[in-house]
Scaffold this motif. Structure first.
Motif, PDB file in Angstrom:
ATOM      1  N   THR A  27      -8.157  -7.960  -1.429  1.00 24.97           N
ATOM      2  CA  THR A  27      -6.808  -7.808  -1.281  1.00 24.97           C
ATOM      3  C   THR A  27      -6.780  -6.208  -1.293  1.00 24.97           C
ATOM      4  OG1 THR A  27      -6.543  -7.764  -3.631  1.00 24.97           O
ATOM      5  CG2 THR A  27      -5.935  -9.534  -2.306  1.00 24.97           C
ATOM      6  N   ASN A  28      -7.821  -5.396  -1.800  1.00 27.67           N
ATOM      7  CA  ASN A  28      -7.444  -3.573  -1.747  1.00 27.67           C
ATOM      8  C   ASN A  28      -8.070  -3.064  -0.417  1.00 27.67           C
ATOM      9  OD1 ASN A  28     -10.241  -4.253  -2.526  1.00 27.67           O
ATOM     10  ND2 ASN A  28     -10.182  -2.656  -4.017  1.00 27.67           N
ATOM     11  N   ASN A  61      -2.515  -9.090  -8.061  1.00 25.99           N
ATOM     12  CA  ASN A  61      -3.505  -7.822  -8.217  1.00 25.99           C
ATOM     13  C   ASN A  61      -2.765  -6.729  -8.307  1.00 25.99           C
ATOM     14  OD1 ASN A  61      -6.047  -6.751  -8.560  1.00 25.99           O
ATOM     15  ND2 ASN A  61      -6.571  -6.892  -6.542  1.00 25.99           N
ATOM     16  N   PHE A  75       0.961  -1.259   0.030  1.00 25.29           N
ATOM     17  CA  PHE A  75       0.061  -0.029   0.001  1.00 25.29           C
ATOM     18  C   PHE A  75       0.962   1.186  -0.077  1.00 25.29           C
ATOM     19  CE2 PHE A  75      -4.407  -1.485   1.004  1.00 25.29           C
ATOM     20  CZ  PHE A  75      -3.961  -2.741   1.101  1.00 25.29           C
ATOM     21  N   ALA A 132      -3.457  -2.266  -8.722  1.00 24.81           N
ATOM     22  CA  ALA A 132      -4.090  -1.139  -8.921  1.00 24.81           C
ATOM     23  C   ALA A 132      -4.010  -0.657 -10.270  1.00 24.81           C
ATOM     24  CB  ALA A 132      -3.697  -0.034  -7.896  1.00 24.81           C
ATOM     25  N   GLU A 184      -3.709   3.878   0.218  1.00 24.34           N
ATOM     26  CA  GLU A 184      -4.325   3.467  -0.989  1.00 24.34           C
ATOM     27  C   GLU A 184      -3.606   2.072  -1.492  1.00 24.34           C
ATOM     28  OE1 GLU A 184      -4.255   5.244  -4.604  1.00 24.34           O
ATOM     29  OE2 GLU A 184      -2.035   5.775  -4.742  1.00 24.34           O
ATOM     30  N   PHE A 185      -4.384   1.336  -2.072  1.00 24.34           N
ATOM     31  CA  PHE A 185      -3.666  -0.182  -2.308  1.00 24.34           C
ATOM     32  C   PHE A 185      -2.931   0.019  -3.670  1.00 24.34           C
ATOM     33  CE2 PHE A 185      -3.821  -4.712  -3.420  1.00 24.34           C
ATOM     34  CZ  PHE A 185      -3.784  -4.864  -4.751  1.00 24.34           C
TER      35      PHE A 185
END
Length: 123
Positions: free
Chosen positions: A104-105, A58, A36, A60, A45-46
């Protein structure tokens, strides 16, 4: 439990950087790992996540195609390869761990957090 992030620094836009996060105190290969980031005045934020054995990733949308997350379970380490960095990538980067690669986020879903490493990208 400890997550020790390193590799941050001051770089120019367009260059590359690799962050590392060494884990201890838990069975690393049974935990999903993530990165993050948090810029001044903004929420955390992820960035990227990787499953327990590295089969799923994964990213962003803001970093997709530029950043790659990977892990070495033998070394209890997760990496974030950052290519073609931009000034908007400037932030403190944190590694995090959770026992399952899902949602995950979501920052609150992670059990363990590192102390962060500063990345500053100049234009």
């Amino acid at each position: 439990v400890q997550l020790q992030a390193s590799g941050g620094g001051l770089v120019q836009a367009g260059s590359s950087l690799r962050l590392s996060c060494v884990a201890s105190g838990f069975y690393f290969s049974t935990y999903a790992m993530a990165w993050f980031r948090q810029a001044p005045g903004r929420e955390r934020e992820f960035v990227s996540a990787i499953s327990e054995r590295g089969h799923m990733r994964n990213h962003a949308e803001s970093v997709r195609g530029r950043f790659t997350i990977s892990r070495d379970n033998a070394k209890y380490t997760v990496y974030l390869q950052m290519n073609n960095v931009k000034p908007e990538d400037t932030a403190v980067y944190y590694c995090a761990a959770k026992p399952r690669f899902s949602d995950t986020n979501s920052a609150p879903s992670y059990n363990y957090w590192g102390q962060g490493t500063q990345v500053t990208v100049s234009s």
